[in-house]
Design an enzyme around this catalytic site. Structure first.
Site, PDB file in Angstrom:
ATOM      1  CE  LYS A 192      -6.893   5.693   3.172  1.00 53.97           C
ATOM      2  NZ  LYS A 192      -5.963   5.960   4.279  1.00 53.97           N
ATOM      3  CG  HIS A 215      -8.408   1.706   2.198  1.00 54.77           C
ATOM      4  ND1 HIS A 215      -7.157   1.259   1.810  1.00 54.77           N
ATOM      5  CD2 HIS A 215      -8.248   2.168   3.461  1.00 54.77           C
ATOM      6  CE1 HIS A 215      -6.296   1.443   2.792  1.00 54.77           C
ATOM      7  NE2 HIS A 215      -6.939   1.986   3.807  1.00 54.77           N
ATOM      8  CD1 TRP A 230      -2.805   1.648   0.529  1.00 54.18           C
ATOM      9  CD2 TRP A 230      -1.366   2.522   1.991  1.00 54.18           C
ATOM     10  NE1 TRP A 230      -3.203   2.937   0.776  1.00 54.18           N
ATOM     11  CE2 TRP A 230      -2.335   3.510   1.671  1.00 54.18           C
ATOM     12  CE3 TRP A 230      -0.350   2.856   2.884  1.00 54.18           C
ATOM     13  CZ2 TRP A 230      -2.323   4.787   2.220  1.00 54.18           C
ATOM     14  CZ3 TRP A 230      -0.327   4.125   3.434  1.00 54.18           C
ATOM     15  CH2 TRP A 230      -1.303   5.076   3.111  1.00 54.18           C
ATOM     16  CD  GLU A 273      -4.433  -1.809   1.989  1.00 52.62           C
ATOM     17  OE1 GLU A 273      -5.193  -1.258   2.813  1.00 52.62           O
ATOM     18  OE2 GLU A 273      -3.349  -2.349   2.319  1.00 52.62           O
ATOM     19  CG  HIS A 279      -6.189  -4.963   5.159  1.00 49.46           C
ATOM     20  ND1 HIS A 279      -5.191  -4.018   5.000  1.00 49.46           N
ATOM     21  CD2 HIS A 279      -5.551  -6.163   5.227  1.00 49.46           C
ATOM     22  CE1 HIS A 279      -4.019  -4.623   4.966  1.00 49.46           C
ATOM     23  NE2 HIS A 279      -4.215  -5.924   5.096  1.00 49.46           N
ATOM     24  CG  ASP A 281      -8.656  -1.201   4.489  1.00 47.44           C
ATOM     25  OD1 ASP A 281      -9.657  -0.669   5.008  1.00 47.44           O
ATOM     26  OD2 ASP A 281      -7.571  -1.320   5.081  1.00 47.44           O
ATOM     27  CG  ASP A 313      -7.596   2.644   9.379  1.00 48.99           C
ATOM     28  OD1 ASP A 313      -7.817   1.544   8.863  1.00 48.99           O
ATOM     29  OD2 ASP A 313      -6.930   3.531   8.829  1.00 48.99           O
ATOM     30  CG  ASP A 358     -10.952   7.809  11.107  1.00 45.46           C
ATOM     31  OD1 ASP A 358     -10.000   7.304  10.486  1.00 45.46           O
ATOM     32  OD2 ASP A 358     -10.963   7.949  12.335  1.00 45.46           O
ATOM     33  CG  ASP A 369      -5.358  -1.543   8.204  1.00 44.22           C
ATOM     34  OD1 ASP A 369      -4.912  -0.906   9.181  1.00 44.22           O
ATOM     35  OD2 ASP A 369      -5.089  -1.263   7.021  1.00 44.22           O
TER      36      ASP A 369
END
Length: 428
Positions: free
Chosen positions: A235, A270, A192, A233, A294, A267, A304, A302, A334
């Site tokens: 995003k 993402h 990533w 990965e 992930h 993810d 995570d 946000d 993650d």
């Protein structure tokens, strides 16, 4: 507050009722638990120290990464981090992996460039993994570095900077292969990068061409897939790359399709808040061999937050099970939350990922699919809704009990004891 645990007779009695009720639907709870026991979640090391690593202790995070909160007791070195992880693994049913970032190298105080990292800089991690029976997954660290200060790494227009990050990723692939060979389980080396722009660019193509060339160079060296598997990965945006990200989902999906064997990482934090990873899984797996999940929790912009037993977490695991994709899906976590006890955050998130998977395994999938095929969507809806009230918690409790880990919220008792006995001593 101390949380009480049901007695073994209570756990077994509740499970006996649950087993009978699921059997009436054609679901074998023992088989579901056996399947779950074979799944290894890859825990992310960076929850324990707020993504600090050991390269430059105390240095600020950069490259679209930010941890909020200042809960006392974060790990200050590798031994503390491994000790914290040991507790988390003791609170989780099953045997699980570790996802390690390159900045967690132990160099004995010597300054080692990221492009010069070697397996010996992770020797203590390897010894720890062998002792605990953990596989290791690995990540290049392409952020929080002077050569990533302008938000570009593998797509940088400067060939020298681009070469530095290429060499770093090549080194990481070799380290990953070393882990896989030594531990007897393939290491997933996941790339990533934070590359992007804060404002709207004129040239969207050029950086993506450079990224493709960089990836081609990184992946040119053949490595035994029994030792190392590569993943990429995407995003949607990051801090400092709000308007344009080089490694978008479309970029990496196309790249993975054109490179057989490359794993695509999805993810859950993402994508745009209105996009659902659960809706992408069946489409993506028509064209790529495997996916890396992930599992995180996006909240607005946000990406995570600690994983909860949300509708989307459940939907992701349902897609994996319903499609028969479990053998082609690698599951990792993650997130990083410094506002609460970090060990509890790890444990809560991992247990929720496992509970969501158990819920999916307890569905009468064949019966639901049959109803759908014959057009009886009324019965399909009725059954799906009735499943929400089934005593799955009793199955989870007996699963934890059989694996000798705390049942219910009583895991927090052990976290609190560790906080008082160990974490308290880390206060400044």
């Amino acid at each position: 507050m101390t949380f009480t645990t049901p007695t073994p007779p209570q756990i077994e009695a509740a499970y006996a009722v649950a087993r009978e009720r699921y059997a009436a639907l054609g679901v074998d709870t023992e088989a579901a638990m056996a399947t779950l026991a074979a799944v290894s979640i890859s825990l992310h090391c960076w929850q324990g120290d707020d993504v600090g690593g050991f390269e430059n202790p105390g240095a600020p995070l950069e490259g679209g990464i930010a941890a909020t909160g200042n809960y006392p007791g974060k790990a200050r070195n590798a031994d503390e981090l491994r000790s914290d992880l040991d507790l988390v693994y003791r609170l989780l049913p099953g045997r699980h992996r570790l996802n390690l970032h390159a900045i967690y190298a132990e160099t004995g105080g010597a300054k080692v460039g990221r492009d010069e990292l070697r397996p010996e800089h992770f020797a203590a991690w390897l010894d720890w993994a062998k002792a605990g029976g953990h596989g290791i997954d690995f990540n290049p660290t392409c952020f929080s570095h002077p050569l990533a200060a302008d938000g570009l790494t593998l797509a940088h227009p400067d060939p020298a900077i681009r070469r530095f990050w290429i060499d770093h990723c090549i080194a990481c692939r070799r380290i990953g292969a070393h882990f896989g060979r030594a531990l007897g389980t393939p290491c997933i080396t996941n790339i990533w990068i934070p590359d992007g722009m804060k404002d709207t660019p004129v040239d969207r193509l050029g950086p993506r061409q450079r990224l493709r060339e960089s990836l081609d160079t990184i992946l040119a060296e053949p490595l035994d897939p029994a030792h190392n598997c590569d993943a990429v990965e995407a995003k949607l945006f990051g801090i400092g790359s709000e308007s344009y990200v080089v490694g978008s989902h479309e970029f990496y999906l196309g790249y993975a399709i054109n490179r057989p064997g490359l794993i695509l990482c999805l993810d859950t934090g993402h994508f745009h808040p209105t996009e659902l990873v659960s809706d992408k899984i069946s489409s993506v797996l028509l064209y790529v061999r495997d996916i890396l999940l992930h599992v995180s929790r996006g909240v607005r912009w946000d990406s995570d937050h600690v994983v909860t037993l949300s509708d989307e977490t459940q939907a992701i695991m349902q897609e994996v099970v319903r499609g028969g994709f479990l053998p082609r899906t690698h599951i990792g976590l993650d997130f990083f939350d410094a506002s609460i006890n970090r060990i509890a955050a790890w444990t809560i998130g991992a247990r929720n990922a496992l509970r969501a998977l158990l819920l999916a395994l307890l569905e009468p999938t064949d019966r639901l699919r049959e109803l759908e095929l014959i057009g009886d969507t009324t019965a399909r809806l009725a059954l799906l809704e009735e499943l929400k009230g089934m005593p799955w918690g009793a199955v989870w409790d007996v699963y934890c009990y059989r694996h000798d880990v705390p049942v219910g919220a009583s895991f927090l008792n052990e976290v609190r004891r560790y906080e008082a006995d160990v974490l308290a001593a880390r206060r400044p």
